[in-house]
Design a protein around this motif. Structure first.
Motif, PDB file in Angstrom:
ATOM      1  N   THR A  34       0.855  -1.192   0.000  1.00  0.00           N
ATOM      2  CA  THR A  34       0.000   0.000   0.000  1.00  0.00           C
ATOM      3  C   THR A  34       0.884   1.232   0.000  1.00  0.00           C
ATOM      4  O   THR A  34       1.274   1.745   1.054  1.00  0.00           O
ATOM      5  N   PRO A  35       1.217   1.749  -1.173  1.00  0.00           N
ATOM      6  CA  PRO A  35       2.121   2.908  -1.232  1.00  0.00           C
ATOM      7  C   PRO A  35       1.431   4.198  -0.782  1.00  0.00           C
ATOM      8  O   PRO A  35       0.203   4.328  -0.869  1.00  0.00           O
ATOM      9  N   LEU A  36       2.227   5.134  -0.305  1.00  0.00           N
ATOM     10  CA  LEU A  36       1.734   6.466   0.027  1.00  0.00           C
ATOM     11  C   LEU A  36       1.884   7.341  -1.207  1.00  0.00           C
ATOM     12  O   LEU A  36       2.990   7.519  -1.733  1.00  0.00           O
ATOM     13  N   LEU A  37       0.771   7.891  -1.680  1.00  0.00           N
ATOM     14  CA  LEU A  37       0.823   8.735  -2.862  1.00  0.00           C
ATOM     15  C   LEU A  37       1.532  10.058  -2.536  1.00  0.00           C
ATOM     16  O   LEU A  37       1.380  10.594  -1.435  1.00  0.00           O
ATOM     17  N   PRO A  38       2.312  10.603  -3.467  1.00  0.00           N
ATOM     18  CA  PRO A  38       3.061  11.846  -3.225  1.00  0.00           C
ATOM     19  C   PRO A  38       2.161  12.983  -2.722  1.00  0.00           C
ATOM     20  O   PRO A  38       1.046  13.190  -3.228  1.00  0.00           O
ATOM     21  N   GLY A  39       2.662  13.692  -1.725  1.00  0.00           N
ATOM     22  CA  GLY A  39       1.943  14.817  -1.152  1.00  0.00           C
ATOM     23  C   GLY A  39       0.949  14.439  -0.079  1.00  0.00           C
ATOM     24  O   GLY A  39       0.445  15.311   0.641  1.00  0.00           O
ATOM     25  N   HIS A  40       0.643  13.163   0.041  1.00  0.00           N
ATOM     26  CA  HIS A  40      -0.339  12.694   1.007  1.00  0.00           C
ATOM     27  C   HIS A  40       0.329  12.367   2.341  1.00  0.00           C
ATOM     28  O   HIS A  40       1.536  12.408   2.481  1.00  0.00           O
ATOM     29  N   GLY A  41      -0.489  12.059   3.325  1.00  0.00           N
ATOM     30  CA  GLY A  41       0.027  11.741   4.651  1.00  0.00           C
ATOM     31  C   GLY A  41      -0.427  12.760   5.677  1.00  0.00           C
ATOM     32  O   GLY A  41      -1.452  13.424   5.511  1.00  0.00           O
ATOM     33  N   GLU A  42       0.344  12.910   6.728  1.00  0.00           N
ATOM     34  CA  GLU A  42      -0.052  13.770   7.840  1.00  0.00           C
ATOM     35  C   GLU A  42      -0.049  15.252   7.481  1.00  0.00           C
ATOM     36  O   GLU A  42      -0.912  16.016   7.928  1.00  0.00           O
ATOM     37  N   ASP A  43       0.900  15.694   6.677  1.00  0.00           N
ATOM     38  CA  ASP A  43       1.011  17.107   6.330  1.00  0.00           C
ATOM     39  C   ASP A  43       0.412  17.333   4.940  1.00  0.00           C
ATOM     40  O   ASP A  43       1.083  17.194   3.917  1.00  0.00           O
ATOM     41  N   LEU A  44      -0.870  17.719   4.900  1.00  0.00           N
ATOM     42  CA  LEU A  44      -1.564  17.877   3.628  1.00  0.00           C
ATOM     43  C   LEU A  44      -1.125  19.110   2.859  1.00  0.00           C
ATOM     44  O   LEU A  44      -1.459  19.256   1.676  1.00  0.00           O
ATOM     45  N   THR A  45      -0.361  20.005   3.482  1.00  0.00           N
ATOM     46  CA  THR A  45       0.133  21.161   2.745  1.00  0.00           C
ATOM     47  C   THR A  45       1.086  20.734   1.623  1.00  0.00           C
ATOM     48  O   THR A  45       1.269  21.463   0.647  1.00  0.00           O
ATOM     49  N   LYS A  46       1.677  19.554   1.751  1.00  0.00           N
ATOM     50  CA  LYS A  46       2.571  19.041   0.711  1.00  0.00           C
ATOM     51  C   LYS A  46       1.829  18.739  -0.584  1.00  0.00           C
ATOM     52  O   LYS A  46       2.440  18.619  -1.645  1.00  0.00           O
ATOM     53  N   LEU A  47       0.503  18.612  -0.485  1.00  0.00           N
ATOM     54  CA  LEU A  47      -0.294  18.355  -1.684  1.00  0.00           C
ATOM     55  C   LEU A  47      -0.246  19.526  -2.660  1.00  0.00           C
ATOM     56  O   LEU A  47      -0.549  19.376  -3.844  1.00  0.00           O
ATOM     57  N   LYS A  48       0.110  20.701  -2.157  1.00  0.00           N
ATOM     58  CA  LYS A  48       0.136  21.898  -2.999  1.00  0.00           C
ATOM     59  C   LYS A  48       1.093  21.739  -4.163  1.00  0.00           C
ATOM     60  O   LYS A  48       0.876  22.298  -5.255  1.00  0.00           O
ATOM     61  N   SER A  49       2.170  20.985  -3.962  1.00  0.00           N
ATOM     62  CA  SER A  49       3.173  20.813  -5.013  1.00  0.00           C
ATOM     63  C   SER A  49       3.105  19.438  -5.683  1.00  0.00           C
ATOM     64  O   SER A  49       3.961  19.108  -6.503  1.00  0.00           O
ATOM     65  N   ALA A  50       2.100  18.650  -5.355  1.00  0.00           N
ATOM     66  CA  ALA A  50       1.968  17.311  -5.932  1.00  0.00           C
ATOM     67  C   ALA A  50       1.099  17.363  -7.190  1.00  0.00           C
ATOM     68  O   ALA A  50       0.219  18.212  -7.315  1.00  0.00           O
ATOM     69  N   SER A  51       1.352  16.454  -8.111  1.00  0.00           N
ATOM     70  CA  SER A  51       0.577  16.408  -9.350  1.00  0.00           C
ATOM     71  C   SER A  51      -0.076  15.039  -9.508  1.00  0.00           C
ATOM     72  O   SER A  51       0.408  14.038  -8.974  1.00  0.00           O
ATOM     73  N   TYR A  52      -1.150  15.002 -10.283  1.00  0.00           N
ATOM     74  CA  TYR A  52      -1.829  13.728 -10.502  1.00  0.00           C
ATOM     75  C   TYR A  52      -0.943  12.765 -11.285  1.00  0.00           C
ATOM     76  O   TYR A  52      -1.043  11.537 -11.130  1.00  0.00           O
ATOM     77  N   GLU A  53      -0.027  13.316 -12.127  1.00  0.00           N
ATOM     78  CA  GLU A  53       0.888  12.439 -12.859  1.00  0.00           C
ATOM     79  C   GLU A  53       1.787  11.665 -11.900  1.00  0.00           C
ATOM     80  O   GLU A  53       2.118  10.493 -12.147  1.00  0.00           O
ATOM     81  N   GLU A  54       2.173  12.303 -10.785  1.00  0.00           N
ATOM     82  CA  GLU A  54       2.992  11.620  -9.781  1.00  0.00           C
ATOM     83  C   GLU A  54       2.207  10.488  -9.126  1.00  0.00           C
ATOM     84  O   GLU A  54       2.770   9.436  -8.807  1.00  0.00           O
ATOM     85  N   TRP A  55       0.919  10.709  -8.896  1.00  0.00           N
ATOM     86  CA  TRP A  55       0.086   9.670  -8.284  1.00  0.00           C
ATOM     87  C   TRP A  55      -0.026   8.470  -9.218  1.00  0.00           C
ATOM     88  O   TRP A  55       0.058   7.326  -8.787  1.00  0.00           O
ATOM     89  N   VAL A  56      -0.204   8.758 -10.506  1.00  0.00           N
ATOM     90  CA  VAL A  56      -0.282   7.683 -11.498  1.00  0.00           C
ATOM     91  C   VAL A  56       1.042   6.923 -11.568  1.00  0.00           C
ATOM     92  O   VAL A  56       1.074   5.685 -11.568  1.00  0.00           O
TER      93      VAL A  56
END
Length: 230
Positions: A34-56
């Motif tokens: 179960t991988p952790l998608l980029p930008g996710h986790g405890e600090d949701l402010t990191k989502l600001k710089s994450a892209s859907y391409e990274e999640w894919v």
């Protein structure tokens, strides 16, 4: 060996599917990731710089690694993770697919308002219905960057067409009381998925966090039966 990729949802983390991944990890000969998608986790402010391409890319790398180690591959996706799971099932040699409150459509206004009234009641009276997970919802709404919502919408738009290309056995489980993903999402996926073997199970007492509610044990049992059976 059997490899199983479990994918969490938008603004979430592996905890969202942990009861399922833990139950499957206990089975002999299973490798569950179960991988952790980029930008996710405890600090949701990191989502600001994450892209859907990274999640894919994250789930593509994960399934390719499992493919190197396992003869049989399963993928399970929750909410946004369900759309990523559909994408993987359409493009990789997956043997079975499980979708949990998969977000082909999102925001059930009627139930969402009911949940929000529950949050208001909680603030006024200090009481809430079990399984509401109100504080978690409120935290996510406060902390999720607006830019990340745009990435979420793009991911749904990009992955949604792949559901019609899925032709492997598929189990769709949907919480009837889900305030974020409506029932029509499950019905849409059931209709467009091409597999000759597909099942739709509606959990009458389950909300969005379907792996952490009243019917968690039932959800796990349905998944086990589906994945283990021929």
């Amino acid at each position: 060996m059997i490899g199983c990729l479990c994918i969490h949802g938008f603004t979430g983390d592996p905890w969202e599917v942990e009861p399922v991944s833990n139950a499957l990890s206990e089975l002999e000969g299973w490798l569950v990731y179960t991988p952790l998608l980029p930008g996710h986790g405890e600090d949701l402010t990191k989502l600001k710089s994450a892209s859907y391409e990274e999640w894919v890319l994250t789930v593509e790398v994960a399934i390719e690694e499992l493919e190197k180690r396992c003869e049989t591959l399963y993928v399970i996706g929750f909410s946004m993770g369900g759309m990523l799971a559909s994408y993987i099932a359409a493009r990789y040699p997956i043997h079975k697919l499980v979708l949990l409150n998969a977000a082909a459509h999102y925001l059930n206004p009627k139930q969402f308002l009911k949940d929000m009234f529950g949050a208001i009641r909680y603030h006024l009276t200090g009481s809430q219905e079990e399984d509401q997970l109100i504080e978690l919802y409120e935290q996510k709404f406060r902390e999720t960057p607006f830019a990340a919502v745009g990435q979420f919408l793009q991911l749904i738009q990009k992955t949604k067409p792949y559901a019609s290309k899925v032709n492997v056995p598929t189990l769709i489980i949907q919480g009837e009381l889900d305030g974020l993903v409506p029932l029509k999402s499950a019905y849409h996926l059931y209709d467009v998925i091409e597999s000759e073997r597909k099942e739709l199970k509606v959990m009458k007492r389950s909300r969005h966090m379907i792996c952490h509610g009243f019917e968690t044990d039932k959800v796990i049992e349905e998944i086990k039966i589906f994945l283990i059976s021929d």
